[in-house]
Design an enzyme around this catalytic site. Sequence first.
Site, PDB file in Angstrom:
ATOM      1  N   HIS A 164       4.556  -1.319  20.696  1.00 17.71           N
ATOM      2  CA  HIS A 164       5.884  -1.254  19.723  1.00 17.71           C
ATOM      3  C   HIS A 164       5.976  -2.078  19.153  1.00 17.71           C
ATOM      4  CE1 HIS A 164       9.320  -0.859  18.311  1.00 17.71           C
ATOM      5  NE2 HIS A 164       9.845  -2.137  19.115  1.00 17.71           N
ATOM      6  N   LYS A 198       0.444  -1.019  -0.232  1.00 15.79           N
ATOM      7  CA  LYS A 198      -0.209  -0.023   0.298  1.00 15.79           C
ATOM      8  C   LYS A 198       0.949   0.851   0.129  1.00 15.79           C
ATOM      9  CE  LYS A 198      -0.985   0.317   4.280  1.00 15.79           C
ATOM     10  NZ  LYS A 198      -2.024  -0.176   5.783  1.00 15.79           N
ATOM     11  N   HIS A 204       6.890  -0.491  24.252  1.00 17.71           N
ATOM     12  CA  HIS A 204       8.506  -0.477  24.759  1.00 17.71           C
ATOM     13  C   HIS A 204       8.826   0.342  25.587  1.00 17.71           C
ATOM     14  CE1 HIS A 204      12.515   0.310  23.449  1.00 17.71           C
ATOM     15  NE2 HIS A 204      12.732  -0.779  22.100  1.00 17.71           N
ATOM     16  N   ARG A 213       8.695 -10.629  23.299  1.00 12.61           N
ATOM     17  CA  ARG A 213       9.783 -10.642  21.642  1.00 12.61           C
ATOM     18  C   ARG A 213      10.778 -10.134  22.488  1.00 12.61           C
ATOM     19  NH1 ARG A 213      11.653  -7.306  18.485  1.00 12.61           N
ATOM     20  NH2 ARG A 213      10.304  -5.897  18.220  1.00 12.61           N
TER      21      ARG A 213
HETATM   22  C1  LIG Z   1      10.682   1.991  15.518  1.00 13.80           C
HETATM   23  C2  LIG Z   1      10.444   0.806  14.926  1.00 13.80           C
HETATM   24  C3  LIG Z   1      12.207  -0.158  15.283  1.00 13.80           C
HETATM   25  C4  LIG Z   1      11.569  -0.767  15.093  1.00 13.80           C
HETATM   26  N1  LIG Z   1      13.939  -1.726  15.223  1.00 13.80           N
HETATM   27  C5  LIG Z   1      13.732  -2.554  15.263  1.00 13.80           C
HETATM   28  C6  LIG Z   1      14.903  -3.495  15.374  1.00 13.80           C
HETATM   29  O1  LIG Z   1      15.887  -2.547  15.809  1.00 13.80           O
HETATM   30  N2  LIG Z   1      15.519  -4.759  15.535  1.00 13.80           N
HETATM   31  C7  LIG Z   1      13.989  -5.692  15.605  1.00 13.80           C
HETATM   32  O2  LIG Z   1      14.226  -7.365  15.305  1.00 13.80           O
HETATM   33  N3  LIG Z   1      13.086  -5.304  15.660  1.00 13.80           N
HETATM   34  C8  LIG Z   1      12.769  -3.965  15.496  1.00 13.80           C
HETATM   35  N4  LIG Z   1      11.274  -3.522  15.031  1.00 13.80           N
HETATM   36  C9  LIG Z   1      10.063  -4.213  14.695  1.00 13.80           C
HETATM   37  C10 LIG Z   1      10.669  -4.888  13.725  1.00 13.80           C
HETATM   38  O3  LIG Z   1      11.145  -3.516  12.433  1.00 13.80           O
HETATM   39  C11 LIG Z   1       9.268  -4.883  12.097  1.00 13.80           C
HETATM   40  O4  LIG Z   1       8.764  -6.106  13.115  1.00 13.80           O
HETATM   41  C12 LIG Z   1       9.084  -5.310  10.856  1.00 13.80           C
HETATM   42  O5  LIG Z   1      10.679  -5.179  10.148  1.00 13.80           O
HETATM   43  C13 LIG Z   1       8.117  -6.145  10.621  1.00 13.80           C
HETATM   44  O6  LIG Z   1       8.447  -6.389   9.544  1.00 13.80           O
HETATM   45  P1  LIG Z   1       7.301  -6.812   7.718  1.00 13.80           P
HETATM   46  O7  LIG Z   1       7.223  -6.961   6.802  1.00 13.80           O
HETATM   47  O8  LIG Z   1       6.071  -7.504   8.864  1.00 13.80           O
HETATM   48  O9  LIG Z   1       6.125  -5.673   8.019  1.00 13.80           O
HETATM   49  P2  LIG Z   1       6.532  -3.953   7.514  1.00 13.80           P
HETATM   50  O10 LIG Z   1       7.738  -3.747   7.795  1.00 13.80           O
HETATM   51  O11 LIG Z   1       5.657  -2.993   8.442  1.00 13.80           O
HETATM   52  O12 LIG Z   1       6.080  -4.150   6.279  1.00 13.80           O
HETATM   53  C14 LIG Z   1       4.661  -4.235   6.068  1.00 13.80           C
HETATM   54  C15 LIG Z   1       4.329  -3.816   4.491  1.00 13.80           C
HETATM   55  O13 LIG Z   1       2.437  -4.414   4.333  1.00 13.80           O
HETATM   56  C16 LIG Z   1       1.633  -3.673   3.542  1.00 13.80           C
HETATM   57  N5  LIG Z   1       0.544  -3.806   4.135  1.00 13.80           N
HETATM   58  C17 LIG Z   1       0.316  -3.872   5.040  1.00 13.80           C
HETATM   59  N6  LIG Z   1      -1.539  -3.969   4.720  1.00 13.80           N
HETATM   60  C18 LIG Z   1      -2.174  -3.925   3.732  1.00 13.80           C
HETATM   61  C19 LIG Z   1      -2.834  -4.189   2.514  1.00 13.80           C
HETATM   62  N7  LIG Z   1      -3.711  -4.548   3.174  1.00 13.80           N
HETATM   63  N8  LIG Z   1      -2.476  -4.383   1.247  1.00 13.80           N
HETATM   64  C20 LIG Z   1      -1.118  -4.415   0.666  1.00 13.80           C
HETATM   65  N9  LIG Z   1      -0.359  -3.535   1.580  1.00 13.80           N
HETATM   66  C21 LIG Z   1      -0.184  -3.726   2.579  1.00 13.80           C
HETATM   67  C22 LIG Z   1       3.087  -2.417   3.747  1.00 13.80           C
HETATM   68  O14 LIG Z   1       2.886  -1.244   2.723  1.00 13.80           O
HETATM   69  C23 LIG Z   1       4.050  -2.617   3.982  1.00 13.80           C
HETATM   70  O15 LIG Z   1       5.067  -2.652   2.284  1.00 13.80           O
HETATM   71  C24 LIG Z   1      11.248  -1.900  15.256  1.00 13.80           C
HETATM   72  C25 LIG Z   1       9.789  -1.154  14.719  1.00 13.80           C
HETATM   73  C26 LIG Z   1      10.049  -0.306  14.789  1.00 13.80           C
HETATM   74  C27 LIG Z   1       7.895   0.367  14.496  1.00 13.80           C
END
Ligand SMILES: Cc1cc2nc3c(=O)[nH]c(=O)nc-3n(C[C@H](O)[C@H](O)[C@H](O)COP(=O)(O)OP(=O)(O)OC[C@H]3O[C@@H](n4cnc5c(N)ncnc54)[C@H](O)[C@@H]3O)c2cc1C
Length: 565
Positions: free
Chosen positions: A341, A33, A232, A376
Amino acid sequence: MLRHDLLIVGGGLAGLSAALGADPTLKVGVISKVHPLRSHSVAAQGGINAALANRPDCADDTCEKHAFDTIKGSDYLADQDAAELLCQRAIPTIYELDHWGAPFSRFPDGSIAQRPFGGAGFPRTCYAADRTGHILLHTLYEQAVRRNVTFYDEWLVTDIIVRDRRLVGLVAYDLAGGEIIPLRARAVIFATGGYGRIFFRSTNAYINLGGGIGMAYKAGVPLKDMEFVQFHPTTLFGKNILMTEAARGEGGYLVNAKGRRFMEDYTPKAMELAPRDIVARSIQTEIDKGNGFENEYVHLDLRHLGREKILQRLPGIRDICIHFAGLDPVDRPIPIQPAQHYSMGGIDVDATCASPVEGFFAAGECACVSVHGANRLGGNSLLESIVFGRIAGESASLYLRGGPSEAGGDRETAETARALMARIQSVHEREAGENVFQLLNKLKRVMSDTAGIFRDAATLRRGLEELAVLREAYRRVFIYGPCGRYCQEMVVLVEFEHMMEVAEVILLGALKREETRGSHFRTDFPKRDDASWLKHTIITRSDKGPVVTYRDLQVGRYAPEERKY
Ligand SMILES: Cc1cc2nc3c(=O)[nH]c(=O)nc-3n(C[C@H](O)[C@H](O)[C@H](O)COP(=O)(O)OP(=O)(O)OC[C@H]3O[C@@H](n4cnc5c(N)ncnc54)[C@H](O)[C@@H]3O)c2cc1C
């Protein structure tokens, strides 16, 4: 109708890793998205765990020790076989990223640098200053672009279509084109990230509404362990931008208004580096006792680390403090408070990322394998997203190689798309009604007030009642602005329906679980109760409402014991 063998929803680390894990001969599409590089993964700061044992004083670190820390950190609710798999895959994953050019920070001998993180027996968090998510996401995106993957950027998936417990299609809203589009795929992987913005205070990006989790639930896929919400400990007071755990890993102190490093009273051995559930509760307890500043925050003090170390290891944190709080952590302590978080729970999948619905897989933060159980550890989520994203891509390819018969489904998919168009039209034609952004703010308040760090039966019940009122209001929702291209009102309107499902499952799971474990602290049941509750909560939607069941977890070689730090 657009057709793919495999459609991946989500362009964050899990989605891109899934695309890389998929068989390259398949026709693969990635829908996101937002542009993939704007996914929340890009904001990750502190690092990613692997027992590389690069520090000369930590040569004894092993995958087994990493697995043990993960399981203990989970308050023994993780499935131990899955946690072990995660930790075994960690080391080759880091070296693969390194070989793809991810610019990790280095020790003077040239090896990948590692820093201490909460709940970890060894400094095993690999990092790139405090911008780890940024470099990892760019590295994976580069690799995905090299492959024959079709990207559908700025497409919001609104529905999945399941027939006879089998996935048959998707519907998406193309934001730039302003159109509703039906899509068919023989397999789908959800990598849609967390639901942080269901809470009032969250470190998550504004796009993290959790719609993917609610959408899967609505289509009949069960959700697992949703009551476990990570708060967090250290987010910038008022703004709730993350102040990475690496700030404590590098030696930062937590100090109350009396000038005391109060973690001494809670976890005297681990001090500031206890796991997040414990540190967040300790901070909240200090604030509630009146030991906070202005009854709202405590200090994260980095001053003793010195300017050079702050500039080198925590440059992003310093920038955020200067721009969002008008203070330089080199000279002044940072006001911090806990905030939502991370989502430990999610779409119910096994260690191959398969859900109970045929052809439907999930990975990353939206999924619950479960490797994090009730809490976690920092640095394990980037790892999980990459490792299990890859596994999801491999599993979906294996499933497709098995040659599932043609499921049909063109008609249902097209009908679902038409039904959505008709619904939007009818909402738009209303003369007046509820504003969906106001409903969203109310929902955030409900969740923060009733499903926060400390919970009890009365507040959780109140949360469910208030949610029912919001559901009624949502029936009268109305679109104020014009529909069509980039209609954010329409995005939130569609996602809000799914968010209410997510909220209900969190509240219900939390109400039913009458014990305290990891992030789930029940003031009316303050003890962990393994005899009754060493099990996963599974919530499935039915026509009569949510159905709550429980499933035994996989306990391996680590017998549950009291967590001490
Ligand atoms: C500020 C912050 C710092 C962090 N730091 C760390 C760290 O240092 N170490 C660690 O291990 N973890 C960390 N985390 C946690 C970690 O970053 C996330 O859990 C992880 O990156 C999630 O990856 P993901 O691919 O599952 O989701 P995301 O990276 O959130 O990606 C989700 C994707 O889904 C898409 N999407 C969602 N809904 C739809 C829809 N309905 N239609 C189309 N597309 C959709 C979005 O566009 C996006 O591309 C942090 C989190 C945050 C918020």
